[in-house]
Design a protein around this motif. Structure first.
Motif, PDB file in Angstrom:
ATOM      1  N   ASP A 167      28.512  -4.395  60.028  1.00  0.00           N
ATOM      2  CA  ASP A 167      28.520  -5.309  58.876  1.00  0.00           C
ATOM      3  C   ASP A 167      27.983  -4.660  57.680  1.00  0.00           C
ATOM      4  O   ASP A 167      28.888  -4.540  56.509  1.00  0.00           O
ATOM      5  CB  ASP A 167      27.347  -6.275  58.813  1.00  0.00           C
ATOM      6  N   ASN A 168      27.078  -3.700  57.717  1.00  0.00           N
ATOM      7  CA  ASN A 168      27.022  -2.531  56.533  1.00  0.00           C
ATOM      8  C   ASN A 168      28.199  -1.830  56.594  1.00  0.00           C
ATOM      9  O   ASN A 168      28.601  -1.677  55.183  1.00  0.00           O
ATOM     10  CB  ASN A 168      25.793  -1.676  56.861  1.00  0.00           C
ATOM     11  N   ALA A 169      29.031  -1.367  57.347  1.00  0.00           N
ATOM     12  CA  ALA A 169      30.133  -0.559  57.138  1.00  0.00           C
ATOM     13  C   ALA A 169      31.260  -1.495  56.612  1.00  0.00           C
ATOM     14  O   ALA A 169      32.041  -0.925  55.828  1.00  0.00           O
ATOM     15  CB  ALA A 169      30.459  -0.053  58.595  1.00  0.00           C
ATOM     16  N   LEU A 170      31.255  -2.647  57.034  1.00  0.00           N
ATOM     17  CA  LEU A 170      32.572  -3.417  56.579  1.00  0.00           C
ATOM     18  C   LEU A 170      32.366  -3.880  55.134  1.00  0.00           C
ATOM     19  O   LEU A 170      33.075  -3.695  54.289  1.00  0.00           O
ATOM     20  CB  LEU A 170      32.397  -4.853  57.297  1.00  0.00           C
ATOM     21  N   ASP A 171      30.985  -3.938  54.595  1.00  0.00           N
ATOM     22  CA  ASP A 171      30.854  -4.181  53.189  1.00  0.00           C
ATOM     23  C   ASP A 171      30.986  -2.830  52.369  1.00  0.00           C
ATOM     24  O   ASP A 171      31.763  -2.986  51.378  1.00  0.00           O
ATOM     25  CB  ASP A 171      28.958  -4.254  52.829  1.00  0.00           C
ATOM     26  N   VAL A 172      30.829  -1.870  52.858  1.00  0.00           N
ATOM     27  CA  VAL A 172      31.151  -0.523  52.345  1.00  0.00           C
ATOM     28  C   VAL A 172      32.712  -0.403  52.013  1.00  0.00           C
ATOM     29  O   VAL A 172      33.173   0.047  51.000  1.00  0.00           O
ATOM     30  CB  VAL A 172      30.535   0.806  52.896  1.00  0.00           C
ATOM     31  N   ILE A 173      33.477  -0.523  53.378  1.00  0.00           N
ATOM     32  CA  ILE A 173      34.709  -0.581  53.284  1.00  0.00           C
ATOM     33  C   ILE A 173      35.493  -1.502  52.302  1.00  0.00           C
ATOM     34  O   ILE A 173      36.191  -1.213  51.557  1.00  0.00           O
ATOM     35  CB  ILE A 173      35.476  -0.695  54.616  1.00  0.00           C
ATOM     36  N   GLY A 174      34.790  -2.557  52.452  1.00  0.00           N
ATOM     37  CA  GLY A 174      35.338  -3.743  51.439  1.00  0.00           C
ATOM     38  C   GLY A 174      35.096  -3.545  49.906  1.00  0.00           C
ATOM     39  O   GLY A 174      35.977  -3.488  49.051  1.00  0.00           O
ATOM     40  N   GLU A 175      34.084  -2.752  49.567  1.00  0.00           N
ATOM     41  CA  GLU A 175      33.659  -2.436  48.128  1.00  0.00           C
ATOM     42  C   GLU A 175      35.003  -1.173  47.892  1.00  0.00           C
ATOM     43  O   GLU A 175      35.228  -1.108  46.748  1.00  0.00           O
ATOM     44  CB  GLU A 175      32.321  -1.736  48.057  1.00  0.00           C
ATOM     45  N   THR A 176      35.011  -0.373  48.900  1.00  0.00           N
ATOM     46  CA  THR A 176      36.011   0.671  48.580  1.00  0.00           C
ATOM     47  C   THR A 176      37.422   0.158  48.515  1.00  0.00           C
ATOM     48  O   THR A 176      38.412   0.662  47.669  1.00  0.00           O
ATOM     49  CB  THR A 176      36.062   1.812  49.786  1.00  0.00           C
ATOM     50  N   ILE A 177      37.750  -0.844  49.223  1.00  0.00           N
ATOM     51  CA  ILE A 177      39.067  -1.344  48.954  1.00  0.00           C
ATOM     52  C   ILE A 177      39.423  -2.112  47.396  1.00  0.00           C
ATOM     53  O   ILE A 177      40.625  -2.004  46.793  1.00  0.00           O
ATOM     54  CB  ILE A 177      39.199  -2.497  50.204  1.00  0.00           C
ATOM     55  N   LYS A 178      38.085  -2.529  46.955  1.00  0.00           N
ATOM     56  CA  LYS A 178      38.130  -3.238  45.623  1.00  0.00           C
ATOM     57  C   LYS A 178      38.364  -1.898  44.705  1.00  0.00           C
ATOM     58  O   LYS A 178      39.234  -2.126  43.778  1.00  0.00           O
ATOM     59  CB  LYS A 178      36.723  -3.800  45.197  1.00  0.00           C
ATOM     60  N   LEU A 179      37.591  -0.872  45.047  1.00  0.00           N
ATOM     61  CA  LEU A 179      37.879   0.280  44.209  1.00  0.00           C
ATOM     62  C   LEU A 179      39.421   0.633  44.147  1.00  0.00           C
ATOM     63  O   LEU A 179      39.926   0.982  43.016  1.00  0.00           O
ATOM     64  CB  LEU A 179      37.088   1.483  44.539  1.00  0.00           C
ATOM     65  N   ALA A 180      39.961   0.752  45.214  1.00  0.00           N
ATOM     66  CA  ALA A 180      41.268   1.003  45.448  1.00  0.00           C
ATOM     67  C   ALA A 180      42.389   0.130  44.616  1.00  0.00           C
ATOM     68  O   ALA A 180      43.309   0.329  43.997  1.00  0.00           O
ATOM     69  CB  ALA A 180      41.917   1.074  47.021  1.00  0.00           C
ATOM     70  N   ALA A 181      41.724  -1.310  44.461  1.00  0.00           N
ATOM     71  CA  ALA A 181      42.560  -1.993  43.845  1.00  0.00           C
ATOM     72  C   ALA A 181      42.333  -2.184  42.297  1.00  0.00           C
ATOM     73  O   ALA A 181      43.010  -3.022  41.736  1.00  0.00           O
ATOM     74  CB  ALA A 181      42.243  -3.645  44.371  1.00  0.00           C
ATOM     75  N   GLY A 182      41.395  -1.328  42.042  1.00  0.00           N
ATOM     76  CA  GLY A 182      41.269  -0.921  40.468  1.00  0.00           C
ATOM     77  C   GLY A 182      40.234  -1.666  39.957  1.00  0.00           C
ATOM     78  O   GLY A 182      39.832  -1.560  38.752  1.00  0.00           O
ATOM     79  N   GLU A 183      39.235  -2.113  40.722  1.00  0.00           N
ATOM     80  CA  GLU A 183      38.159  -2.872  40.171  1.00  0.00           C
ATOM     81  C   GLU A 183      37.155  -1.981  39.849  1.00  0.00           C
ATOM     82  O   GLU A 183      37.090  -0.877  40.263  1.00  0.00           O
ATOM     83  CB  GLU A 183      37.551  -3.857  41.290  1.00  0.00           C
ATOM     84  N   VAL A 191      33.664  -0.350  40.217  1.00  0.00           N
ATOM     85  CA  VAL A 191      32.781  -0.243  41.301  1.00  0.00           C
ATOM     86  C   VAL A 191      31.946   0.907  40.911  1.00  0.00           C
ATOM     87  O   VAL A 191      32.118   1.924  40.525  1.00  0.00           O
ATOM     88  CB  VAL A 191      33.470   0.240  42.747  1.00  0.00           C
ATOM     89  N   GLU A 192      30.344   0.706  41.017  1.00  0.00           N
ATOM     90  CA  GLU A 192      29.406   1.627  40.767  1.00  0.00           C
ATOM     91  C   GLU A 192      29.686   2.991  41.755  1.00  0.00           C
ATOM     92  O   GLU A 192      30.038   3.192  42.717  1.00  0.00           O
ATOM     93  CB  GLU A 192      28.056   1.107  41.206  1.00  0.00           C
ATOM     94  N   LEU A 193      29.519   4.074  40.804  1.00  0.00           N
ATOM     95  CA  LEU A 193      29.650   5.407  41.187  1.00  0.00           C
ATOM     96  C   LEU A 193      28.726   5.746  42.590  1.00  0.00           C
ATOM     97  O   LEU A 193      29.174   6.241  43.558  1.00  0.00           O
ATOM     98  CB  LEU A 193      29.596   6.423  40.329  1.00  0.00           C
ATOM     99  N   PHE A 194      27.628   5.462  42.371  1.00  0.00           N
ATOM    100  CA  PHE A 194      26.544   5.693  43.259  1.00  0.00           C
ATOM    101  C   PHE A 194      25.389   4.828  43.517  1.00  0.00           C
ATOM    102  O   PHE A 194      24.924   4.518  42.436  1.00  0.00           O
ATOM    103  CB  PHE A 194      26.179   7.102  42.868  1.00  0.00           C
ATOM    104  N   ARG A 195      25.068   4.446  44.703  1.00  0.00           N
ATOM    105  CA  ARG A 195      23.897   3.567  44.914  1.00  0.00           C
ATOM    106  C   ARG A 195      23.443   3.490  46.434  1.00  0.00           C
ATOM    107  O   ARG A 195      24.079   4.020  47.355  1.00  0.00           O
ATOM    108  CB  ARG A 195      24.204   2.131  44.402  1.00  0.00           C
TER     109      ARG A 195
END
Lengths: 407, 287
Positions: free
Chosen positions: A371-387, A389-393
């Protein structure tokens, strides 16, 4: 089809530490300097049984600290012996001074580090802060995802370190408890094949070679220190090719080839996660789930971290829309983990460089699940879509932290 | 007479049950020590000795390194610090130097104090800074499952000496005395009341006090060395294997051969380090 003889292998179940101890038994080093520390202790404990049972003729020296354990390895390697040890966390931290001596003297020592968090506070569980701190110590570093890979890496490490083009110490890293104490299916080579593969160690020079006397580690001032360091740097650079060669040759013997990186569903991926060691397995599970939904995601797992395969990594990630680098250690500099920064730097010169973020996870054994990995990938997909996203956390922290005043 | 707790002026005569609660962090209990381990007995003797001295919790600082013994500070409600393997003496030196009013206690083990921390141990003794060092001596590294330590007797079995140790052991007390400690004693977990008295004297002494406490490990040492059970192990090592200073003095040498002597073994008066430092300051500042 390869004509090389594939060795006879035995399928069994072993913990990571048992597999490392077994590899050490098959390698049969001349000297092992050791001091116990969780979670690496059972490596030496099991190896000491092999010594007691006469299955190796290694001189096992149980010294009074890790500083002395590495010193004993350095002394032995200087005298022309094949020397090994195993440690974790504070043990590696106490070896610090000696790590630089080993690499500076160009001694091909093999050290197994079972990754564990550094104090304070005291924690015996996995993260990579111990070996990440040693990333600039001039040691080659291999990170193992599985028990099988830890075993295979130990055998290859001997050849990599002792290669005439390299002559540098090497660390084989595996995740504390997650890999070190979990039983996995593994295939073991027969003793003879391992002996054939590692061969007899014939040092270029040694203190016991009385016809060619030498001094090691002597003072080298303004006129000679820098050229020696330059040679060391060149050897580190050259070791990358040797890691590739040995990984291929090992494949011919075992049927398991190794490269610098492992790419999982990466070719057509638009979004990639970069992660070291056992957590790559967790991320791969998450990727499988998302691939089933038609999402183009993949994983890049560097196996070799030092020397840093920057060209290969840039090539593997070039053209991706977004990348998230997962670090199991923080550089504590407000700018992310060490892997994140190196990957980011490797991509700087690439015209098709992806957007990139870094996440610190799993410190001190904090859970990192699918689930943690899915969250991370979801966030990276958002980044790819141009949203945005925080650089580092940090992600996936425990909930029981006591706040330190002022923080 | 007030109802407030006061220091017991006549220790060791208490009949009513002793109340350990004020000294313990209840939230940290139960402790992690194995069934049959003597570390809990040592802790109880220490708390009773502290109670007899009337020390307040806030006036005590307990420092430890790494190992089973080093878990002690986690359970006591003092100013505590759990540090690095072998380095407790160095940390404790800093604590005492920064605040000489604190009563500094180091809880350590044989591996922690005499192997990885051996250098710090001898220099702590040499400086004679006012602190009390409790060496919980079980001849092995218990926390990492039974490797031999520098106090392991010759011939003893451990995970690193399957056929018996070939190394001669350190005598903690001789080492401490030679290095300059001004109070050196030995006790055992078996002789709990005697240990309380010994610790009382050690804590009271100004200067470096070292108490070597034989406190065998049933889980590893006992099992490896064929001790049938905990009571048999404690009896053979701690009771029958030792003799008090007073008994030893009465017996001819052949009767005491092979026995480890318990009690206060060395006591000397020498300038304490913080006092010496103050003297230096006074001298150079012409006070």
């Amino acid at each position: 089809m390869s004509t090389a003889k594939v060795a006879k292998q035995t399928a069994t179940g072993l913990t990571g530490n048992s597999a490392v101890a077994y590899a050490m038994m098959q390698i049969n080093p001349d000297v092992c300097g050791a001091y116990p520390i969780t979670p690496s202790t059972t490596v030496i404990e099991e190896f000491s049984s092999y010594v007691a049972d006469g299955r190796v003729d290694t001189g096992l020296i149980t010294v009074e600290s890790e500083h002395s354990a590495m010193s004993a390895c350095i002394g032995a390697a200087s005298a022309g012996a094949r020397a090994m040890s195993a440690t974790s966390s504070q043990g590696l931290a106490l070896m610090w001074e000696m790590l630089y001596i080993a690499s500076g003297m160009r001694l091909p020592i093999v050290l197994c580090d079972v990754n564990r968090a550094l104090s304070a506070p005291i924690n015996i569980h996995c993260d990579h802060s111990d070996t990440m701190g040693a990333r600039d110590s001039g040691w080659i570093q291999l990170y193992s995802e599985t028990v099988q890979e830890a075993y295979d890496n130990m055998i290859q490490a001997v050849r990599i370190a002792e290669d005439k083009r390299v002559q540098l110490p090497i660390m084989v890293c595996l995740d504390g408890f997650i890999t070190s104490h979990s039983i996995e299916n593994i295939e073991l080579l027969d003793d003879e094949s391992v002996q054939d593969f590692v061969g007899e160690y014939k040092p270029e020079r040694s203190l016991l070679d009385v016809d060619n006397p030498l001094t090691l580690g002597a003072t080298a001032l303004q006129d000679s220190y820098m050229p020696l360091k330059h040679q060391q740097s060149n050897a580190m650079k050259a070791s990358k090719e040797v890691v590739i060669e040995i990984g291929k040759e090992f494949g011919e013997v075992s049927g398991r080839s190794y490269g610098l990186l492992e790419e999982y569903d990466l070719d057509d991926a638009e979004v990639a996660i970069v992660v070291l060691s056992s957590s790559a397995g967790t991320v791969k599970d998450a990727v499988d789930k998302l691939r089933a939904e038609g999402k183009k995601v993949g994983v890049l797992r560097p196996r070799l971290f030092r020397p840093f395969p920057h060209k290969e990594i840039a090539k593997a990630l070039s053209g991706k829309k977004a990348v998230c680098v997962l670090d199991r250690a923080d550089s504590m500099d407000g700018f992310g983990g060490p892997l994140f920064k190196d990957i980011r730097a490797a991509l700087y010169a690439d015209d098709n460089r992806p957007k990139i973020i870094g996440r610190v996870f799993g410190l001190g054994g904090a859970d990192f699940n699918v689930d943690n990995a899915l969250d991370v990938i979801g966030e990276t997909i958002k980044l790819a879509a141009g949203e945005d996203v925080e650089l580092f956390r940090y992600i996936g922290e425990g909930q029981n932290a006591q706040t330190i005043a002022g923080c | 007479m007030t109802t407030e707790a006061t220091a017991r002026t006549v220790p060791y005569k208490e009949k009513k049950p002793f109340d350990y609660d004020p000294y313990l962090r209840q939230g940290k209990l139960p402790h992690i020590w194995c069934a049959g381990c003597g570390h809990g007995i040592v802790l109880k003797s220490l708390l009773r000795a502290i109670d007899a001295l009337g020390w307040k919790n806030d006036d005590i600082s307990m420092v430890s390194g790494i190992g089973c013994s080093s878990r002690t500070p986690g359970y006591v409600d003092f100013n505590t610090m759990h540090t690095l393997h072998g380095r407790a003496f160095a940390f404790a030196t800093g604590v005492k130097f920064a605040n000489p009013k604190l009563n500094v206690i180091v809880t350590t083990g044989d591996g922690d104090a005499l192997a990885i921390g051996g250098n710090h141990f001898i220099h702590a003794a040499r400086r004679n800074m006012d602190m009390t060092i409790l060496v919980y001596n079980n001849y092995i590294y218990g926390m990492t499952s039974g490797q031999g330590s520098p106090t392991m007797p010759e011939g003893a079995v451990s995970t690193t000496s399957r056929f018996g140790s070939i190394e001669p052991p350190f005598d903690t007390c001789e080492l401490a005395k030679t290095a300059g400690a001004t109070f050196v004693a030995r006790g055992t977990a078996f002789h709990a009341q005697e240990l309380e008295k010994t610790l009382y004297e050690a804590l009271k002494h100004k200067g470096t006090s070292v108490v070597d406490i034989l406190d065998s490990c049933p889980t590893y040492y006992g099992r490896f060395n064929k001790h049938k059970n905990v009571s048999e192990m404690m009896k053979s090592i701690e009771k029958d294997g030792t003799i008090s200073v007073a008994q030893a003095a009465k017996l001819p040498p052949e009767k005491t051969e092979g026995k480890i002597v318990r009690g206060i073994l060395h006591r000397a008066e020498r300038l304490e380090y913080c006092d010496g430092y103050q003297n230096l300051l006074d001298r150079v500042q012409n006070k």
